[in-house]
Design a protein around this motif. Sequence first.
Motif, PDB file in Angstrom:
ATOM      1  N   GLY A 101     119.636 111.778  52.505  1.00  0.00           N
ATOM      2  CA  GLY A 101     120.788 111.512  51.653  1.00  0.00           C
ATOM      3  C   GLY A 101     121.496 112.782  51.217  1.00  0.00           C
ATOM      4  N   CYS A 119     122.766  99.375  54.172  1.00  0.00           N
ATOM      5  CA  CYS A 119     121.862  99.472  53.014  1.00  0.00           C
ATOM      6  C   CYS A 119     121.364  98.091  52.602  1.00  0.00           C
ATOM      7  CB  CYS A 119     122.584 100.158  51.855  1.00  0.00           C
ATOM      8  SG  CYS A 119     121.517 100.524  50.449  1.00  0.00           S
ATOM      9  N   GLY A 171     122.022 108.044  54.579  1.00  0.00           N
ATOM     10  CA  GLY A 171     120.789 108.811  54.487  1.00  0.00           C
ATOM     11  C   GLY A 171     119.750 108.113  53.632  1.00  0.00           C
ATOM     12  N   PHE A 172     120.207 107.509  52.538  1.00  0.00           N
ATOM     13  CA  PHE A 172     119.318 106.740  51.669  1.00  0.00           C
ATOM     14  C   PHE A 172     118.730 105.557  52.431  1.00  0.00           C
ATOM     15  CE2 PHE A 172     118.849 103.304  48.458  1.00  0.00           C
ATOM     16  CZ  PHE A 172     117.876 103.882  47.677  1.00  0.00           C
ATOM     17  N   MET A 208     125.715 109.801  52.163  1.00  0.00           N
ATOM     18  CA  MET A 208     124.549 109.748  51.287  1.00  0.00           C
ATOM     19  C   MET A 208     123.922 108.360  51.319  1.00  0.00           C
ATOM     20  SD  MET A 208     124.189 110.758  47.248  1.00  0.00           S
ATOM     21  CE  MET A 208     124.065 112.532  47.509  1.00  0.00           C
ATOM     22  N   SER A 228     114.551 109.325  52.119  1.00  0.00           N
ATOM     23  CA  SER A 228     115.812 108.965  51.470  1.00  0.00           C
ATOM     24  C   SER A 228     116.439 110.169  50.789  1.00  0.00           C
ATOM     25  CB  SER A 228     115.578 107.857  50.442  1.00  0.00           C
ATOM     26  OG  SER A 228     115.252 106.642  51.064  1.00  0.00           O
ATOM     27  N   LEU A 230     118.550 111.331  43.910  1.00  0.00           N
ATOM     28  CA  LEU A 230     119.757 111.655  44.670  1.00  0.00           C
ATOM     29  C   LEU A 230     120.936 111.925  43.745  1.00  0.00           C
ATOM     30  CD1 LEU A 230     119.568 109.148  47.667  1.00  0.00           C
ATOM     31  CD2 LEU A 230     119.546 111.631  47.790  1.00  0.00           C
TER      32      LEU A 230
END
Length: 464
Positions: free
Chosen positions: A177, A139, A193-194, A190, A173, A45
Amino acid sequence: MAGIGFALKKLSNQDNLASRSLAGGHAILISSGPWIVIMGGLALLHVLGQPILDPEELKIFSILVIYSFALSLVVTAPVSLEATLRVSRILFQRRFEKVQGVYLAALFATTVLSLAGGIIVFFGLIRLPTVLGVAALICVLQVSQLWLAMAFVAAIKQYAAVTSAFALGLSCSIVFGTSAAALGHGPAGMLLGFSVGLCVAFCILNYLIIRTFPGKLAPLREVLGMLGTMRPTSATFVLAGLCSALAVWIDKIIVWHSVEATSVTEGLFYAVRYDSPMFVAYLAIVPVMSILVMWLETTFFDNYRHYRDIVHSGGTLRQIDEQRSQLAQDTIDTVFTAFLVQLTISAALAVMAPFVAELLGLPFDAISVLRLALIGSAFHFLFQASCGVILFVQYGKAYLWLQLGFLLLNGGCTAVMLRNPDYLGLGYVLACMVSGTLAYAAMRRTLNSLNRLTFVVNNPAVRA
């Protein structure tokens, strides 16, 4: 839990390269699955996000992933270790229908603790903007749940499904991301998305656990009531799990609050000269560690089970001691040989440190830290391998003292060596050398006194 060893043994015993490679790859995921997904996804990423986000936003994303990883490991380690002890006992008693209840209770505790810890860190200490703080909180939650699921995956034989779960999660991911960042949602998008990819991997593992260990789903009120009456199987192991997680991160936390640190935003620090070399060094021990995990879950497990079978079947003292002696010698030889292999790999990478730094885009002044980190990680491997054997035979006091010792040494040596910028990384090396040597000696002593550990220390009748 050693159920995964049956699948690994079936693969590793097949005389072809593909099966042995699959066994090694699955062992890597069992020993370091979340670590591989997080670091691999973070690196990809970071590369793919360079045309989309500015360098400052990419730094914020990377730092929050690292913070989330550290916090989740500290929160999850005591819960997962306690759950592992309970499940090991349940599996030994063949009460398989009880596993799901333990898993769901541990999952609930992990969720609550990770949310509480994330709120304290991201909103109380760092004071992130609301959107970014929520993304970091999600996260932390996903990484924590993934760590817990990995503790239970060790009792599942579906190695292909586990490997596919991580591959699919990593792919999601990257896709989600980069897509969120491209749509203009910045580092928060991001990060979300991860986290989606982590959620995908967790959902697959969660499904496998529930399907493998079916049971009656208790109402939430009963689960909460059960949690309220639960007491730790071993407070020693719970405390050891917390010390173990803190010991891995204490040196980074100290460096993040020193002159080596750079602030991206208020309360959000990173140390470019320290963080990247340490993570590279950790990744360098994954291949050999995976081989050792595969050996622990197959050969060592079979030999230790044979020893226990002799004890429970009323074998003579001579038979018991012969098996103990053979088990001890094989284990000591294997761990020491693996350490020598890891030390050779780390030394070779240390010699090539300038090339590795250039390949990974590390600053020139990080080369010396990378060399020290690589050598330290070899002794860290020895520490982890020796502690793994001690944990396998459930010698709680020795395991706790070793983890506590490493925590104090890693924190103390790092703080002392920070007085001279040229010594950055040397504190970690010294802590790992001393802790690794002590752990190896403790492992030898534990195996040599395995009869006493079996008949006295871990005997419920004697403890009562």
